[in-house]
Design a protein around this motif. Sequence first.
Motif, PDB file in Angstrom:
ATOM      1  N   ARG A  35       0.815  -1.244   0.028  1.00  0.00           N
ATOM      2  CA  ARG A  35      -0.057   0.116   0.091  1.00  0.00           C
ATOM      3  C   ARG A  35       1.000   1.222   0.040  1.00  0.00           C
ATOM      4  O   ARG A  35       0.493   2.323  -0.477  1.00  0.00           O
ATOM      5  CB  ARG A  35      -0.900   0.093   1.240  1.00  0.00           C
ATOM      6  CG  ARG A  35      -2.188  -1.084   1.124  1.00  0.00           C
ATOM      7  CD  ARG A  35      -3.294  -0.608   2.079  1.00  0.00           C
ATOM      8  NE  ARG A  35      -4.424  -1.562   2.060  1.00  0.00           N
ATOM      9  CZ  ARG A  35      -4.295  -2.634   2.431  1.00  0.00           C
ATOM     10  NH1 ARG A  35      -3.225  -2.947   3.677  1.00  0.00           N
ATOM     11  NH2 ARG A  35      -5.268  -3.653   2.417  1.00  0.00           N
ATOM     12  N   ASP A  36       2.160   1.075   0.578  1.00  0.00           N
ATOM     13  CA  ASP A  36       2.992   2.291   0.435  1.00  0.00           C
ATOM     14  C   ASP A  36       3.690   2.044  -0.973  1.00  0.00           C
ATOM     15  O   ASP A  36       4.821   1.521  -1.113  1.00  0.00           O
ATOM     16  CB  ASP A  36       4.065   1.958   1.582  1.00  0.00           C
ATOM     17  CG  ASP A  36       5.172   3.018   1.195  1.00  0.00           C
ATOM     18  OD1 ASP A  36       5.152   3.746   0.506  1.00  0.00           O
ATOM     19  OD2 ASP A  36       6.312   2.733   1.882  1.00  0.00           O
ATOM     20  N   MET A  37       3.001   2.657  -1.884  1.00  0.00           N
ATOM     21  CA  MET A  37       3.297   2.858  -3.346  1.00  0.00           C
ATOM     22  C   MET A  37       4.581   3.313  -3.651  1.00  0.00           C
ATOM     23  O   MET A  37       5.451   3.057  -4.286  1.00  0.00           O
ATOM     24  CB  MET A  37       2.173   3.259  -4.292  1.00  0.00           C
ATOM     25  CG  MET A  37       0.923   2.580  -4.351  1.00  0.00           C
ATOM     26  SD  MET A  37       1.459   1.248  -5.661  1.00  0.00           S
ATOM     27  CE  MET A  37       0.063   0.103  -5.326  1.00  0.00           C
ATOM     28  N   PRO A  38       4.943   4.719  -3.066  1.00  0.00           N
ATOM     29  CA  PRO A  38       6.241   5.092  -3.293  1.00  0.00           C
ATOM     30  C   PRO A  38       7.567   4.435  -3.167  1.00  0.00           C
ATOM     31  O   PRO A  38       8.445   4.058  -3.708  1.00  0.00           O
ATOM     32  CB  PRO A  38       6.144   6.539  -2.707  1.00  0.00           C
ATOM     33  CG  PRO A  38       4.847   6.903  -2.310  1.00  0.00           C
ATOM     34  CD  PRO A  38       3.974   5.563  -2.274  1.00  0.00           C
ATOM     35  N   GLY A  39       7.094   3.704  -1.560  1.00  0.00           N
ATOM     36  CA  GLY A  39       8.086   2.755  -1.051  1.00  0.00           C
ATOM     37  C   GLY A  39       8.321   1.406  -2.007  1.00  0.00           C
ATOM     38  O   GLY A  39       9.320   1.069  -2.330  1.00  0.00           O
ATOM     39  N   PHE A  40       7.223   1.050  -2.669  1.00  0.00           N
ATOM     40  CA  PHE A  40       7.171  -0.159  -3.520  1.00  0.00           C
ATOM     41  C   PHE A  40       7.894   0.128  -4.713  1.00  0.00           C
ATOM     42  O   PHE A  40       8.672  -0.736  -5.056  1.00  0.00           O
ATOM     43  CB  PHE A  40       5.779  -0.700  -3.735  1.00  0.00           C
ATOM     44  CG  PHE A  40       5.347  -1.736  -4.597  1.00  0.00           C
ATOM     45  CD1 PHE A  40       6.347  -2.395  -4.777  1.00  0.00           C
ATOM     46  CD2 PHE A  40       3.996  -2.114  -4.873  1.00  0.00           C
ATOM     47  CE1 PHE A  40       6.047  -3.949  -5.569  1.00  0.00           C
ATOM     48  CE2 PHE A  40       3.556  -3.135  -5.520  1.00  0.00           C
ATOM     49  CZ  PHE A  40       4.683  -3.991  -5.925  1.00  0.00           C
TER      50      PHE A  40
ATOM     51  N   LEU B 121      11.155  -1.683  -6.366  1.00  0.00           N
ATOM     52  CA  LEU B 121      11.095  -2.222  -7.599  1.00  0.00           C
ATOM     53  C   LEU B 121      12.365  -1.848  -8.485  1.00  0.00           C
ATOM     54  O   LEU B 121      12.988  -2.658  -9.263  1.00  0.00           O
ATOM     55  CB  LEU B 121       9.995  -1.890  -8.447  1.00  0.00           C
ATOM     56  CG  LEU B 121       8.606  -2.663  -8.034  1.00  0.00           C
ATOM     57  CD1 LEU B 121       7.465  -2.150  -9.023  1.00  0.00           C
ATOM     58  CD2 LEU B 121       8.670  -4.046  -8.210  1.00  0.00           C
ATOM     59  N   LYS B 122      12.849  -0.415  -8.090  1.00  0.00           N
ATOM     60  CA  LYS B 122      13.935  -0.077  -8.954  1.00  0.00           C
ATOM     61  C   LYS B 122      15.259  -0.670  -8.814  1.00  0.00           C
ATOM     62  O   LYS B 122      16.353  -0.712  -9.257  1.00  0.00           O
ATOM     63  CB  LYS B 122      14.434   1.505  -8.679  1.00  0.00           C
ATOM     64  CG  LYS B 122      12.931   2.267  -9.376  1.00  0.00           C
ATOM     65  CD  LYS B 122      13.378   3.651  -9.104  1.00  0.00           C
ATOM     66  CE  LYS B 122      12.493   4.840  -9.900  1.00  0.00           C
ATOM     67  NZ  LYS B 122      12.230   6.046  -9.343  1.00  0.00           N
ATOM     68  N   LYS B 123      15.346  -1.402  -7.308  1.00  0.00           N
ATOM     69  CA  LYS B 123      16.468  -2.230  -7.123  1.00  0.00           C
ATOM     70  C   LYS B 123      16.574  -3.491  -7.608  1.00  0.00           C
ATOM     71  O   LYS B 123      17.667  -4.257  -7.320  1.00  0.00           O
ATOM     72  CB  LYS B 123      16.479  -2.175  -5.465  1.00  0.00           C
ATOM     73  CG  LYS B 123      16.609  -0.943  -4.882  1.00  0.00           C
ATOM     74  CD  LYS B 123      16.666  -1.045  -3.062  1.00  0.00           C
ATOM     75  CE  LYS B 123      16.097   0.043  -2.258  1.00  0.00           C
ATOM     76  NZ  LYS B 123      15.603  -0.322  -1.080  1.00  0.00           N
TER      77      LYS B 123
ATOM     78  N   THR C  75       1.969   5.949  -9.690  1.00  0.00           N
ATOM     79  CA  THR C  75       2.923   6.513  -8.682  1.00  0.00           C
ATOM     80  C   THR C  75       4.079   7.042  -9.653  1.00  0.00           C
ATOM     81  O   THR C  75       4.533   6.284 -10.382  1.00  0.00           O
ATOM     82  CB  THR C  75       3.254   5.409  -7.938  1.00  0.00           C
ATOM     83  OG1 THR C  75       2.190   4.588  -7.224  1.00  0.00           O
ATOM     84  CG2 THR C  75       4.362   5.503  -6.909  1.00  0.00           C
ATOM     85  N   PRO C  76       4.250   8.348  -9.124  1.00  0.00           N
ATOM     86  CA  PRO C  76       5.604   8.841  -9.716  1.00  0.00           C
ATOM     87  C   PRO C  76       6.824   7.740  -9.764  1.00  0.00           C
ATOM     88  O   PRO C  76       6.964   7.404  -8.617  1.00  0.00           O
ATOM     89  CB  PRO C  76       5.708  10.164  -8.959  1.00  0.00           C
ATOM     90  CG  PRO C  76       4.379  10.356  -8.488  1.00  0.00           C
ATOM     91  CD  PRO C  76       3.883   9.055  -8.262  1.00  0.00           C
TER      92      PRO C  76
END
Length: 558
Positions: A288-293, A297-299, A318-319
């Motif tokens: 639910r913490d989309m920015p954290g998610f 994913l970037k890693k 999500t930006p």
Amino acid sequence: MSIERPWLAQYPAGVPAQIDVDEYPSIVSVFEAAVANYRDRPAFANLGKTLTYAQIDKLSAQFAAYLLGELKLKKGDRVAIMMPNCLQYPIATFGVLRAGLTVVNTNPMYTARELKHQLVDSGTSAIVVLDNFGTTVQEVIGGTQVKQVITTGLGDMLGFPKGSIVNFVLKHVKKMVPDYDIAGAIRFKDALTLGQMQTLPEIKIDPQDIAFLQYTGGTTGVAKGAMLTHRNLVANMQQAAAWVGTNVKLGEEIIITALPLYHIFALTANGLVFMKFGGLNHLITNPRDMPGFVKELKKVPFTAITGVNTLFNGLLNTPGFDQVDFSKLHLTLGGGMAVQRAVAERWKQVTGSTLLEAYGLTETSPAACINPMDLAEYNGAIGLPIPSTDACVKDENGNEMPMGEVGELCIRGPQVMKGYWQRPEETAQVMDADGWLHTGDMAKMDENGFFFIVDRKKDMILVSGFNVYPNEIEDVIAMMPGVLEVAAVGVPDDKSGEAVKVVIVKKDPALTAEQVKAHARTNLTGYKHPKFVEFRTELPKTNVGKILRRELRDPPAS
């Protein structure tokens, strides 16, 4: 009755019509094969810590030895697991299964009322719970048969000092861990230490033994435990593996597991199928913490992801999501609720990966139909019946309907549950003498064997892939002294697919929508909360007094 199978002609190259259900006698034997083949490969990762197959093997054996040697649990006893996605989840789950016991998957967001029903109904003997939810267990434990509570903090398997920091921050900074006190509770890590001192005996597991009691609502509104046997889960794993395995690289896959493993979709599709492939399940604890998610994913050079429509939609909005590296992504699987065309098309545009819709139920372990892996773009269908699975559309008298006509979707195959736990009458309502499971979903089949869901026969509401049964909401709201009558329905919602609306006839003229919502918050899990509260002077009914829920979905005439 003989059945036509037009879908077989549409199977992608390399996908067999039948799978070998008996290749593995149990989930445990699949686990052992994965450990033997991929010992030093990463198996599960979470919050920066990775455990290999060998480590999961060792830790789950310790937990199994603790359950049998220390707690003296007997074959077939039930152990509840009440945790989000974290490293303790696979250790506990494989430990329970290796001990010849049954996992009762429990949603950590349950209210005390919901949890008590599940623990009492299943006759659970022990429960593993994350500290964040300890207060709920404390509240109900006295009225259940639970002999042992095993508690754990989110950081407990992350090593020092990271684990201690995570636990400290959650409790003292974020205030996400309320104080609780459960007499005789033991820490998960202490249970593992005790298990080390025990010898794990040889346990014979029969394919028909119940692996999971997977609770699902029902038309009665009371959650029922679907008895999923080792054979059911092994069959579904073999079916899904045959379907998606044509372009899988063994020992190299990384799947993003954001849906909770206590939900049957992630449990089978991610936890079991990718274990068979020697893949790495990258666990997301709080999607639910989309920015954290997105940051996570970037890693990760992930190759596969499963989700529900709301999850994909949330990521797309999500930006930073469009800056994720999708070069290795070859499998995106959507299930749990209908995938919307707009979301599927945008997903393809941003990631280059086709969002494949699948269909299943808790009662089918869960996969029944999946779209072909080589599908070029979204087609609006739930896909084709997977290997060793039959599907048909029947009318109300149980007769098969002609192609293109709408009727109830029925499924038959080795993945169909044994029945509902201690509910033979309810089992008989959904499973007929020929082995067909009546899904309650209205569907049609085209000439190529693709199935399309048209509507739901049940009044079930589907919120972000979770089943919400109107009867349960109505029962809870009806407990309020100020309510004369209530009906719950699903209304379209951009974010969650559907949202809950309750329509109330007041007994107390002073009753407010806020009071209704506050009462719901106390008694119902978040996704079951009514988003809309509407008051009317009367509810539409049939001549025998049954409330016409369908008419309530529309806004009242002004």
